[in-house]
Write an enzyme that holds these catalytic residues in place. Sequence first.
Site, PDB file in Angstrom:
ATOM      1  N   SER A   1       0.843  -1.192   0.000  1.00  0.00           N
ATOM      2  CA  SER A   1       0.000   0.000   0.000  1.00  0.00           C
ATOM      3  C   SER A   1       0.877   1.241   0.000  1.00  0.00           C
ATOM      4  O   SER A   1       2.065   1.183   0.342  1.00  0.00           O
ATOM      5  CB  SER A   1      -0.906   0.012   1.238  1.00  0.00           C
ATOM      6  OG  SER A   1      -0.165   0.378   2.394  1.00  0.00           O
ATOM      7  N   ASP A   2       0.288   2.368  -0.373  1.00  0.00           N
ATOM      8  CA  ASP A   2       0.958   3.635  -0.162  1.00  0.00           C
ATOM      9  C   ASP A   2       0.769   4.008   1.309  1.00  0.00           C
ATOM     10  O   ASP A   2       0.067   3.315   2.049  1.00  0.00           O
ATOM     11  CB  ASP A   2       0.367   4.705  -1.087  1.00  0.00           C
ATOM     12  CG  ASP A   2       1.387   5.760  -1.472  1.00  0.00           C
ATOM     13  OD1 ASP A   2       2.294   6.015  -0.660  1.00  0.00           O
ATOM     14  OD2 ASP A   2       1.273   6.326  -2.569  1.00  0.00           O
ATOM     15  N   TRP A   3       1.408   5.084   1.742  1.00  0.00           N
ATOM     16  CA  TRP A   3       1.371   5.440   3.161  1.00  0.00           C
ATOM     17  C   TRP A   3      -0.067   5.692   3.610  1.00  0.00           C
ATOM     18  O   TRP A   3      -0.738   6.597   3.125  1.00  0.00           O
ATOM     19  CB  TRP A   3       2.232   6.667   3.436  1.00  0.00           C
ATOM     20  CG  TRP A   3       2.287   7.016   4.886  1.00  0.00           C
ATOM     21  CD1 TRP A   3       1.634   8.032   5.508  1.00  0.00           C
ATOM     22  CD2 TRP A   3       3.015   6.323   5.909  1.00  0.00           C
ATOM     23  NE1 TRP A   3       1.909   8.033   6.854  1.00  0.00           N
ATOM     24  CE2 TRP A   3       2.759   6.993   7.127  1.00  0.00           C
ATOM     25  CE3 TRP A   3       3.857   5.215   5.910  1.00  0.00           C
ATOM     26  CZ2 TRP A   3       3.315   6.590   8.341  1.00  0.00           C
ATOM     27  CZ3 TRP A   3       4.404   4.811   7.119  1.00  0.00           C
ATOM     28  CH2 TRP A   3       4.143   5.491   8.302  1.00  0.00           C
TER      29      TRP A   3
ATOM     30  N   GLY B   1      -2.656   3.884   3.046  1.00  0.00           N
ATOM     31  CA  GLY B   1      -3.592   3.678   1.953  1.00  0.00           C
ATOM     32  C   GLY B   1      -4.549   2.517   2.097  1.00  0.00           C
ATOM     33  O   GLY B   1      -5.251   2.193   1.157  1.00  0.00           O
TER      34      GLY B   1
END
Length: 347
Positions: free
Chosen positions: A267-269, A271
């Site tokens: 995931s992104d931060w 996310g």
Amino acid sequence: MKKRTMLFSILIGFATTIIAQTLPYQNPNLTAEQRADDLLKRLTLEEKVKLMMNGSPAIERLGIPQFEWWNEALHGVGRNGFATVFPITMSMASSWNHELLEDVFTAVSDEARAKNQEAKQRGKMKRYQGLSFWTPNINIFRDPRWGRGQETYGEDPYLTTKMGLAVVRGLEGPKGSKYRKLLSCAKHYAVHSGPEWNRHSFNMTNLPPRDLWETYMPAFKALVQEGDVAEVMCAYQRNDGDPCCGNIRYEQQILRDEWGFKGMTVSDWGGTHSTMGAALGGLCVQMTGDNYFGQALIDSVKNGALDESVVDAKVREILRLRFAIEPVPEDVANTVMTSQPETQKIA
């Protein structure tokens, strides 16, 4: 009697040491897959979940060191002291020279390995010092409201594909090698192009299928199938109502079932919107500032809502890729990593 007892203790200790040094997951002559399978079955549920988090802590009883997943190299090693800075991504794309771009990122990966080695020598691995890089950004820049458009290679799917493949080769090394120089990451999957302010709530709906498959997906498909990219990062927004990190159609059916992706998804931060959805959708590593995702996974397995085999599938890919990172050359290891055991450890 005392001498015999002492001799017996010494022999037992010696035998234990030999066994400890020759467990299958410690054997570099085995494949990364074989080593991952062996180590996986030795982990507790709690230890598996720790490996699924950014900055996963060391598991000392098994010789697993701390690992940092978050690193950046859009146009040079980022946020890690003095480094060579190349032109911003879109400027490099303007060269239309993918061979030159591969040379650029070969230099970047050389510098990244050196910086990682320095961090190991100091005995503490901080964020932005690991061997996993969230690069390249192969989104298509179609919305001028997106404040991160300069990170991309522009609006052309073909150019983005060629440049993305060159970056992966430069960061990871030749395809088909036993080891990867670094772990690169194709981001943000899929159809991510701003606006930035509502990225956590924006829902992409009614996207024409032709635009999806001819514009937004070709670069990701090529990096998976041709480039064998190690990681794919899911986007922040929703596609057709489902968060990208928990979107089974994109993360499982397209990425893994149709394209044959064997790597790990991240995931992104911050996310991840749904722990269960993300786990079932294929998410392997969660980037977050708290332990909510990890504890929710543990609770879901223990209360029967999630089968532990789902967690195992994610952790197996994490371990496989960590074993697949190119080991430190022996002469370097002897000079700057003298405290490490002789057997090759997991990265």
